[in-house]
Scaffold this motif. Structure first.
Motif, mmCIF file in Angstrom:
data_model
loop_
_atom_site.group_PDB
_atom_site.id
_atom_site.type_symbol
_atom_site.label_atom_id
_atom_site.label_comp_id
_atom_site.label_asym_id
_atom_site.label_seq_id
_atom_site.Cartn_x
_atom_site.Cartn_y
_atom_site.Cartn_z
ATOM 1 N N TYR A 134 0.800 -1.229 0.000
ATOM 2 C CA TYR A 134 0.000 0.000 0.000
ATOM 3 C C TYR A 134 0.834 1.281 0.000
ATOM 4 O O TYR A 134 0.387 2.295 -0.506
ATOM 5 C CB TYR A 134 -0.957 0.016 1.193
ATOM 6 C CG TYR A 134 -2.032 -1.036 1.095
ATOM 7 C CD1 TYR A 134 -3.020 -0.945 0.120
ATOM 8 C CD2 TYR A 134 -2.038 -2.130 1.947
ATOM 9 C CE1 TYR A 134 -3.993 -1.912 0.007
ATOM 10 C CE2 TYR A 134 -3.012 -3.112 1.841
ATOM 11 C CZ TYR A 134 -3.985 -3.003 0.871
ATOM 12 O OH TYR A 134 -4.950 -3.960 0.754
ATOM 13 N N VAL A 135 2.014 1.250 0.603
ATOM 14 C CA VAL A 135 2.814 2.480 0.665
ATOM 15 C C VAL A 135 3.663 2.623 -0.594
ATOM 16 O O VAL A 135 3.739 3.695 -1.187
ATOM 17 C CB VAL A 135 3.715 2.504 1.935
ATOM 18 C CG1 VAL A 135 4.556 3.766 1.990
ATOM 19 C CG2 VAL A 135 2.859 2.396 3.191
ATOM 20 N N GLU A 194 -10.141 -7.940 -3.449
ATOM 21 C CA GLU A 194 -10.471 -7.256 -2.188
ATOM 22 C C GLU A 194 -9.323 -6.381 -1.694
ATOM 23 O O GLU A 194 -9.536 -5.425 -0.981
ATOM 24 C CB GLU A 194 -10.771 -8.291 -1.097
ATOM 25 C CG GLU A 194 -12.200 -8.790 -1.096
ATOM 26 C CD GLU A 194 -12.408 -9.771 0.033
ATOM 27 O OE1 GLU A 194 -11.802 -9.604 1.099
ATOM 28 O OE2 GLU A 194 -13.167 -10.729 -0.167
ATOM 29 N N LEU A 195 -8.094 -6.774 -2.079
ATOM 30 C CA LEU A 195 -6.934 -6.072 -1.550
ATOM 31 C C LEU A 195 -6.820 -4.634 -2.039
ATOM 32 O O LEU A 195 -6.156 -3.824 -1.428
ATOM 33 C CB LEU A 195 -5.646 -6.827 -1.892
ATOM 34 C CG LEU A 195 -5.446 -8.126 -1.123
ATOM 35 C CD1 LEU A 195 -4.269 -8.900 -1.683
ATOM 36 C CD2 LEU A 195 -5.220 -7.855 0.353
ATOM 37 N N HIS A 196 -7.471 -4.336 -3.168
ATOM 38 C CA HIS A 196 -7.418 -2.953 -3.660
ATOM 39 C C HIS A 196 -8.215 -2.075 -2.709
ATOM 40 O O HIS A 196 -9.431 -2.161 -2.630
ATOM 41 C CB HIS A 196 -7.955 -2.866 -5.088
ATOM 42 C CG HIS A 196 -7.090 -3.595 -6.037
ATOM 43 N ND1 HIS A 196 -5.818 -3.184 -6.347
ATOM 44 C CD2 HIS A 196 -7.284 -4.746 -6.719
ATOM 45 C CE1 HIS A 196 -5.280 -4.031 -7.186
ATOM 46 N NE2 HIS A 196 -6.140 -5.002 -7.421
ATOM 47 N N ASP A 197 -7.496 -1.297 -1.933
ATOM 48 C CA ASP A 197 -8.135 -0.496 -0.905
ATOM 49 C C ASP A 197 -7.590 0.924 -1.022
ATOM 50 O O ASP A 197 -6.466 1.197 -0.618
ATOM 51 C CB ASP A 197 -7.791 -1.118 0.469
ATOM 52 C CG ASP A 197 -8.559 -0.481 1.600
ATOM 53 O OD1 ASP A 197 -8.806 0.737 1.532
ATOM 54 O OD2 ASP A 197 -8.891 -1.200 2.561
ATOM 55 N N TRP A 230 -8.533 3.618 0.417
ATOM 56 C CA TRP A 230 -8.377 4.314 1.695
ATOM 57 C C TRP A 230 -7.014 3.985 2.313
ATOM 58 O O TRP A 230 -6.280 4.873 2.733
ATOM 59 C CB TRP A 230 -9.509 3.917 2.654
ATOM 60 C CG TRP A 230 -9.494 4.767 3.896
ATOM 61 C CD1 TRP A 230 -10.083 5.966 4.063
ATOM 62 C CD2 TRP A 230 -8.800 4.487 5.111
ATOM 63 N NE1 TRP A 230 -9.809 6.469 5.309
ATOM 64 C CE2 TRP A 230 -9.018 5.576 5.984
ATOM 65 C CE3 TRP A 230 -7.999 3.433 5.562
ATOM 66 C CZ2 TRP A 230 -8.491 5.641 7.261
ATOM 67 C CZ3 TRP A 230 -7.467 3.505 6.837
ATOM 68 C CH2 TRP A 230 -7.714 4.597 7.677
ATOM 69 N N LEU A 231 -6.695 2.685 2.327
ATOM 70 C CA LEU A 231 -5.401 2.273 2.903
ATOM 71 C C LEU A 231 -4.241 2.819 2.074
ATOM 72 O O LEU A 231 -3.256 3.293 2.625
ATOM 73 C CB LEU A 231 -5.301 0.745 2.963
ATOM 74 C CG LEU A 231 -5.655 0.074 4.277
ATOM 75 C CD1 LEU A 231 -5.280 -1.391 4.221
ATOM 76 C CD2 LEU A 231 -4.941 0.726 5.453
ATOM 77 N N SER A 232 -4.358 2.734 0.745
ATOM 78 C CA SER A 232 -3.272 3.223 -0.121
ATOM 79 C C SER A 232 -2.986 4.687 0.154
ATOM 80 O O SER A 232 -1.831 5.105 0.205
ATOM 81 C CB SER A 232 -3.643 3.072 -1.600
ATOM 82 O OG SER A 232 -3.787 1.726 -1.894
ATOM 83 N N ASN A 279 -3.877 6.460 2.955
ATOM 84 C CA ASN A 279 -3.530 6.806 4.339
ATOM 85 C C ASN A 279 -2.285 6.126 4.883
ATOM 86 O O ASN A 279 -1.591 6.704 5.717
ATOM 87 C CB ASN A 279 -4.717 6.520 5.259
ATOM 88 C CG ASN A 279 -5.781 7.573 5.078
ATOM 89 O OD1 ASN A 279 -5.643 8.691 5.547
ATOM 90 N ND2 ASN A 279 -6.830 7.225 4.350
ATOM 91 N N LEU A 280 -1.996 4.912 4.425
ATOM 92 C CA LEU A 280 -0.789 4.244 4.960
ATOM 93 C C LEU A 280 0.492 4.957 4.525
ATOM 94 O O LEU A 280 1.538 4.799 5.147
ATOM 95 C CB LEU A 280 -0.744 2.778 4.534
ATOM 96 C CG LEU A 280 -1.394 1.780 5.489
ATOM 97 C CD1 LEU A 280 -1.107 0.365 5.046
ATOM 98 C CD2 LEU A 280 -0.927 1.965 6.926
ATOM 99 N N LYS A 281 0.384 5.753 3.460
ATOM 100 C CA LYS A 281 1.574 6.533 3.029
ATOM 101 C C LYS A 281 2.001 7.501 4.125
ATOM 102 O O LYS A 281 3.156 7.895 4.199
ATOM 103 C CB LYS A 281 1.282 7.270 1.737
ATOM 104 C CG LYS A 281 1.213 6.315 0.551
ATOM 105 C CD LYS A 281 1.289 6.988 -0.778
ATOM 106 C CE LYS A 281 1.453 6.016 -1.924
ATOM 107 N NZ LYS A 281 0.448 4.977 -2.041
ATOM 108 N N LEU A 282 1.044 7.842 4.993
ATOM 109 C CA LEU A 282 1.360 8.755 6.104
ATOM 110 C C LEU A 282 2.281 8.088 7.127
ATOM 111 O O LEU A 282 2.940 8.772 7.915
ATOM 112 C CB LEU A 282 0.072 9.181 6.833
ATOM 113 C CG LEU A 282 -0.991 9.944 6.041
ATOM 114 C CD1 LEU A 282 -2.255 10.088 6.871
ATOM 115 C CD2 LEU A 282 -0.454 11.321 5.669
#
Lengths: 193, 138
Positions: free
Chosen positions: A146-147, B14-17, B19-21, B23-26
């Motif tokens: 994700y990152v 399902e893994l395509h998220d 919101w997570l993509s 926000n997790l960058k933070l």
């Protein structure tokens, strides 16, 4: 050539210069990947000092073995594989603290909407805390997927796992993360009222 | 088997998220500011400080002479030169005793150090030019 111009060069072009002992190109390549290498090391070791040492070791090992890099995969994949193996072997010496997280198998939409109402700093704080509660392997997987937007194939190569295994672990890790976020937010609400 | 593969594909979808993509960058952590500098310092091969100095050569020559002498002495002791028909190697270790060798080695070392010192003094305080030894060796 200025440092900003090095930033425009591709990984392959920078590696070509690094092999010729070009220190600015080396610095540029380190700058490009230091954030992810440090984050991955931190996810496994859960300690800033150890993570910094491990991240430095990763770059030293990678640059010393740069001649053996055959461009058969992305440079980032190769570098993250070194980083992952290095941090894992360090974590065997110093075992990071583990917290048991009970997983709920439904993703709460309230959690994400509650987090959306928080400031960026608070959101980053809660997500960071929740990531620290996960097992190192799970938080590394989530970070890579994700990152840094690595695909399943690349993550499988980095972590030396099968693609199906990665999918299952990612799925489980994501659910654990949401569960942990829910717990953290509830704790915060209880403390406030 | 097919059932399993279908399940994995479902998980993949399902893994395509988003919101997570987003926000997790933070949660990406940046290392300290001197990180790159520290890495570069560790990567760059620094030449040995002594390798460019004349003292290095004196320090390297002394054990080298001693080592050669010891090798010849061992060869002579084991009579290997005779067995392997290496009689042409002169019997240096017998001709030159250890005490004589030490005397010459010390003479070379001290003589070398004296000339290095003289050269340094002349170049720095008298001629104010590049030292002869550094001109010769670097």
């Amino acid at each position: 050539m200025f440092r900003t111009e090095f930033n425009k060069l591709s990984d392959e072009e920078l590696i070509g210069l690094v092999v010729k002992n070009h220190s600015r190109a080396t610095a540029s390549l380190v700058d490009r990947y230091k954030g992810m290498v440090f984050t991955l090391s931190y996810r496994i070791l859960k300690n800033q000092l150890d993570a910094e040492e491990a991240a430095q070791d990763t770059f030293v090992k990678a640059f010393n073995a740069l001649d053996s890099f055959r461009f058969d995969c992305k440079f980032s994949t190769w570098l993250y594989r070194i980083c992952y193996n290095n941090a894992i072997s360090r974590s065997r010496v110093y075992k990071p603290m583990q917290v048991e997280v009970e997983t709920k198998f439904d993703i709460p939409s309230e959690t994400t909407s509650a987090l959306e109402n928080l400031s960026t700093n608070d959101r980053s704080k809660y997500l960071g805390k929740a990531m620290e509660m996960l097992e190192p392997e799970e938080s590394v997987l989530l970070t890579l997927y994700y990152v840094d937007n690595n695909n399943i194939n690349e993550i499988a190569a980095i972590m030396n796992l099968t693609e199906s295994n990665i999918k299952v672990k990612l799925h489980r890790g994501r659910k654990k993360l949401y569960t942990q976020l829910e717990v953290l937010l509830k704790e915060e609400v209880t403390m406030l009222f | 088997m097919n059932q399993n593969l279908n399940n994995f594909d479902k998980i993949g979808d399902e893994l395509h998220d988003d919101w997570l993509s987003g926000n997790l960058k933070l949660t990406r952590i940046e290392p300290p500011l001197d990180f790159t500098k520290n890495v570069i310092e560790r990567i760059e091969k620094k030449p040995n400080l002594l390798s460019n100095s004349s003292i290095f050569w004196i320090l390297a020559i002394v054990p080298f002479i001693l080592l050669v002498w010891l090798m010849l002495y061992a060869l002579n002791l084991a009579s290997i030169t005779y067995q392997f028909r290496l009689d042409f190697i002169p019997n240096i270790s017998n001709v030159v005793s250890f005490s004589v060798l030490s005397k010459y080695v010390l003479m070379i070392a001290f003589g070398g150090l004296f000339f290095i010192g003289l050269d340094y003094f002349l170049s720095k305080y008298i001629s104010k030019r590049e030292s002869f030894f550094s001109f010769l060796l670097v």
